[in-house]
Design a protein around this motif. Structure first.
Motif, short mmCIF file in Angstrom:
data_model
loop_
_atom_site.label_atom_id
_atom_site.label_comp_id
_atom_site.label_asym_id
_atom_site.label_seq_id
_atom_site.Cartn_x
_atom_site.Cartn_y
_atom_site.Cartn_z
N LYS A 162 -7.55 4.99 -1.10
CA LYS A 162 -7.76 3.87 -2.29
C LYS A 162 -6.71 3.12 -2.38
CE LYS A 162 -9.98 8.01 -5.44
NZ LYS A 162 -10.23 9.13 -4.90
N SER A 163 -5.97 3.12 -2.03
CA SER A 163 -3.96 3.04 -2.54
C SER A 163 -4.67 1.41 -1.41
CB SER A 163 -3.06 3.14 -1.97
OG SER A 163 -3.33 4.22 -2.13
N LEU A 213 -2.36 8.63 -4.73
CA LEU A 213 -3.11 8.17 -4.11
C LEU A 213 -3.92 8.24 -2.28
CD1 LEU A 213 -4.62 4.56 -6.42
CD2 LEU A 213 -5.30 7.35 -7.12
N SER A 214 -4.84 8.69 -2.39
CA SER A 214 -5.33 8.13 -0.69
C SER A 214 -4.73 6.86 -0.50
CB SER A 214 -6.17 8.38 0.02
OG SER A 214 -7.47 7.99 -0.94
N THR A 231 1.08 -1.01 -0.30
CA THR A 231 -0.22 0.34 -0.17
C THR A 231 0.54 0.96 -0.11
OG1 THR A 231 -2.20 -1.36 1.00
CG2 THR A 231 -1.64 0.97 1.51
N GLY A 283 -7.26 0.60 -1.65
CA GLY A 283 -8.49 -0.84 -2.40
C GLY A 283 -7.77 -1.46 -3.55
N VAL A 284 -6.96 -0.79 -3.92
CA VAL A 284 -7.18 -1.49 -5.44
C VAL A 284 -5.54 -2.38 -5.18
CG1 VAL A 284 -4.36 -1.35 -6.62
CG2 VAL A 284 -5.58 0.74 -6.41
#
Ligand code: PFF
Length: 465
Positions: free
Chosen positions: A358-359, A354-355, A345, A361-362
């Motif tokens: 969001k990171s 990215l926040s 992350t 989430g990826v």
């Protein structure tokens, strides 16, 4: 150098104990429980313990210290950290990011198996998991083999496990990882001491204990001694979460005012103590169960998901001990997967801007997709193998036996010969009066560690440990 307080824009650990417990949480994992006791039992009991401890305080110490110092000095995720240390070694940062990205998915698949067994023991079905059954062709198989070949259940438990683990990463370093580690690690310690204490009261435990602790020189040849050294180095490497980018990442969140040398010593003691205590549970109890058959102490999933449920089933109060044991394993695995996920992350945050949410989430989506390959590899795609290995085993082999030794070797070369050990030593000395093991550190990084890494690289091709 003078101590000064730091302010970090990326966030970080709020206390030394928080950092130490999070790093120890990363180090203490499945490796301590399903690998260490087996290796100790196989390689002459006390002899292995002694060799392991000597390597922990020399070789393990030097590698872990190096990674944490690189992280703290650069204050970056692995990709930025290696680039900042020496541009010529920038590709190492990518390797250090790829390793946890490849380990995380299959580690979470195994974490899902642990959740399944924990649930089974909590709902009174531990005895059921201990029985053997028959497959569609009428062959006798273990419940574990039946479970992993079934796809649906392993997939669901895997998904649940990924979501639980990612919660701490989404919340951030101080509010998530540090908080969780401060609660879970003491619980883990209490559980392992409690279960260990109980198994030692069982009838016949003394014999198993002798087998585990006393050096056994019978049949111990020079060749066996070399194998013991290779096994100890390999285990140390695996157990301390070295060469996975984790310690660089956690180091980058460490406060400047805390001592790196002291922290590394504490992390090592924690990790080794848990491995030792796991052996106190596993070796005597399997020994009693098998009537003293040394070969029944296996390595890996076979030990944890096949032998141990049978052992617990045969013990007085086994349902309860089994439940406590699988909670212990779940905690150990969870804090390790959190550290793997945080490392990946941090790279996504830094590289793509990215926040954190969001990171993360990826990383979750990536983990689920790649992890499903491992789940399928044991079920619907079981005929598919890579170099004769199931998909999960292949990921494990490629990372642990190839990529990690290469990364550790190249890191030693970078520090020992390119940027020079001063790079690490200055960071270790920051705000400290002295670096006590400086001489030892230099010898290790320049000479001993690179040789050990080459040894790990060739061992799987020469012999099977
Ligand atoms: N050090 C941890 C363990 O002993 O299980 C975590 C870990 C080791 C994760 C090796 C992954 C791995 F390949």
């Amino acid at each position: 150098m003078k101590k000064e307080k730091t302010t970090r824009s990326r966030g970080g650990f709020g206390s030394k104990i928080g950092f130490v417990l999070a790093a120890a949480g990363s180090a203490v994992g499945l490796g301590n429980i399903w690998r260490f006791p087996y290796l100790a039992a196989k390689y002459g009991g006390g002899i292995f313990l002694l060799v392991y401890i000597i390597f922990a305080v020399t070789f393990g110490f030097a590698l872990m210290l190096t990674e944490i110092a690189i992280g703290r000095r650069t204050g970056k995720s692995v990709i930025g950290a290696y680039r900042s240390a020496d541009k010529r070694f920038a590709p190492l940062g990518w390797l250090a990011a790829a390793i946890p990205a490849l380990i995380l998915p299959y580690y979470c698949v195994i974490g899902g198996w642990v959740l399944k067994y924990m649930t089974a023991f909590f709902t009174g079905n531990g005895a059921h998991m201990a029985e053997n059954t028959t497959d569609s062709a009428g062959n006798e198989i273990s419940r574990f083999a039946e479970f992993i070949s079934g796809f649906g259940q392993p997939a669901v438990f895997f998904l649940i496990y990924v979501l639980i683990g990612s919660a701490a990463v989404v919340l951030g370093v101080e509010k998530g990882i540090e908080k969780v580690s401060k609660i879970l690690m003491p619980v883990l310690l209490i559980l392992i001491i409690g279960i260990g204490g109980y198994t030692l009261t069982l009838k016949g435990a003394g014999e198993g204990l002798k087998y585990y602790l006393l050096p056994n020189f019978s049949g111990f040849t020079a060749g066996m001694f070399l194998k013991t050294i290779a096994a100890a180095v390999g285990q140390l490497f695996y157990s301390m979460s070295i060469a996975m980018g984790i310690m660089v990442t956690y180091g980058s969140y460490m406060r400047k005012e805390d001592s790196i040398e002291g922290s590394v010593r504490q992390i090592e003691i924690f990790d080794t103590a848990v491995a030792f205590l796991a052996g106190l549970i596993i070796v005597p109890s399997v020994f009693i169960f098998s009537g003293g058959d040394k070969d029944s102490i296996k390595v890996g999933p076979g030990l944890m998901f096949d032998t141990l449920p049978k052992v617990f089933d045969s013990m007085p109060g086994g349902q309860f001990i089994g439940a406590a044991f699988f909670v212990l394993v779940a905690l150990a695995a969870l804090t390790s997967s959190i550290s793997l996920m945080e490392t990946v992350t941090a790279v996504v945050i830094e590289k793509f801007g990215l926040s954190r949410a969001k990171s993360c989430g990826v990383v979750i989506v990536f983990t689920i997709i790649i992890g499903m390959l491992s789940v399928l590899g044991y079920s619907k795609w079981s005929d598919f193998t890579i170099f004769d290995m199931q998909i999960l085993d292949f990921f494990d082999f490629a990372t642990n036996n190839l990529m990690m030794p290469v990364l550790a070797f190249m890191t030693c070369i970078m520090i020992g010969y390119a940027v020079k050990t001063k790079y690490v030593e200055e960071e270790v000395m920051y705000g400290e009066k002295q670096f006590r093991s400086k001489k030892l550190y230099e010898v290790m990084i320049k000479y001993i560690c690179p040789v050990c890494m080459i040894m790990i690289l060739i061992t799987p091709f020469v012999t099977k440990i």
